[in-house]
Write an enzyme that holds these catalytic residues in place. Structure first.
Site, mmCIF file in Angstrom:
data_model
loop_
_atom_site.group_PDB
_atom_site.id
_atom_site.type_symbol
_atom_site.label_atom_id
_atom_site.label_comp_id
_atom_site.label_asym_id
_atom_site.label_seq_id
_atom_site.Cartn_x
_atom_site.Cartn_y
_atom_site.Cartn_z
ATOM 1 N N HIS A 1 0.901 -1.310 -0.064
ATOM 2 C CA HIS A 1 0.084 -0.001 -0.064
ATOM 3 C C HIS A 1 0.999 1.390 -0.062
ATOM 4 C CE1 HIS A 1 -3.740 -2.328 0.397
ATOM 5 N NE2 HIS A 1 -3.323 -2.901 1.541
ATOM 6 N N HIS B 1 -6.285 -7.291 -0.593
ATOM 7 C CA HIS B 1 -6.423 -6.001 -0.681
ATOM 8 C C HIS B 1 -5.511 -5.341 -1.914
ATOM 9 C CE1 HIS B 1 -6.516 -6.599 3.758
ATOM 10 N NE2 HIS B 1 -7.661 -5.526 3.521
#
Ligand SMILES: [Zn+2]
Length: 310
Positions: free
Chosen positions: A127, A166
């Site tokens: 991320h 994710h």
């Protein structure tokens, strides 16, 4: 070949020392679960101590301000960078070792010391963008590794495979104008960070396969078999990198996909086969998410079982 020449693992005790807080999902026990399960299942597997990434290696993908924040803040107690992401006293050293593991693994694989490597590290990385630490991630470990493969070793085709539940928004954003890096991701959508829609294509080097909540192994294998693996095949990677998050497992508390450990074994076997066809078998995998300790242990053993298969 012996197991030692096929696969080695990288980790560092400092990766345990990143302590985002007792109630945080991304806890030190995750890494102990992974390394404990791997040492028990594969007692002969060689383990290497991850070196620190250098500032120069990090600056290939991150800006000065993010390095200064993570490395120079030196907090005397845990501080929140955002609602998910914590910088604590041990975090800088953990982040340096996590990113350094990928660099060392790329060097080892590309110099022929080992064919494949698994980096059991935390904090996770996918991320983190060029400028922002987010989503439990401080530095983008897999992006640092990919940039090292391209810039230091001169590779022209590096594939980053991301099966964390994710979407790896940071990895995608870092490489979405760099055709040397192919980014393929399956992930749940809607889910944090709400990127990774199928129409996000970069310069043709990004392919996203969002999956609805509740998708199980059959749907997961179908998108990889029909959409993502054919792209990997035509890219003909010189090196395969893997963002190995195990939070799409059905037991994971942070998402609603329904994978079993065997699904990770299946995909990893496919990735090893592709690496063998195009990249001399060279593959480096790095731990990302996975928040149920039992699922994490079983899934990482399934993943490494496939990485060892020769
Ligand atoms: Zn994740």
């Amino acid at each position: 070949m012996t197991a030692a020449s096929i696969l080695r693992c990288y980790t560092h005790p400092a990766c345990i020392g990143h302590e985002p807080g007792a109630t945080h999902a991304e806890q030190p026990a995750r890494l102990k679960a992974v390394t404990g399960a791997l040492r028990e299942a594969f007692p002969l597997l060689p383990w290497c101590e991850a070196p620190r990434a250098t500032r120069g290696q990090l600056l290939r993908v991150h800006d000065d301000a993010l390095l200064a924040l993570v490395l120079d803040t030196q907090p005397d107690r845990a501080m929140s960078l955002d609602p998910d992401t914590v910088l604590a006293p041990g975090s800088a050293e953990a982040a340096l070792r996590a990113a350094g593991a990928g660099v060392a693994a790329v060097d080892a694989v590309l110099s022929g010391q080992t064919r494949r490597a698994f980096c059991a590290v935390r904090p996770p990385g996918h991320h983190a963008t060029a400028t922002v630490a987010m989503g439990f991630c401080l530095f983008n470990n897999i992006a640092v590794a990919a940039a090292h493969a391209c810039d230091k070793h001169g590779l022209a085709r590096v594939a980053v495979i991301d099966f964390d539940v994710h979407h790896g928004n940071g990895t995608q954003a870092i490489f979405d104008t760099d055709p040397r890096v192919l980014y393929l991701s399956s992930h749940q959508l809607p889910l944090y960070p709400d990127t990774g829609h199928a129409n996000e294509r970069g310069v043709g080097n990004i392919v996203n396969a969002p999956l609805p909540p509740g998708t199980g192994g059959e749907g997961f294998r179908k998108v990889w078999r029909e959409r993502l693996l054919p792209v990997l095949e035509s890219f003909r990677p010189q090196l395969v990198l893997v963002s190995a998050g195990f939070d799409a497992h059905r037991l994971d508390p942070l998402a609603q996909l329904q994978l079993e450990a065997d699904d990770y074994h299946w995909l990893t076997t496919e990735l090893v086969a592709s690496a063998r066809r195009h990249a001399g078998g060279r593959l480096v995998s790095m731990l990302e998410g996975g928040y149920d300790l039992t699922a994490l242990a079983q899934s990482s053993v399934a993943h490494v079982t496939a990485l060892l298969d020769d």
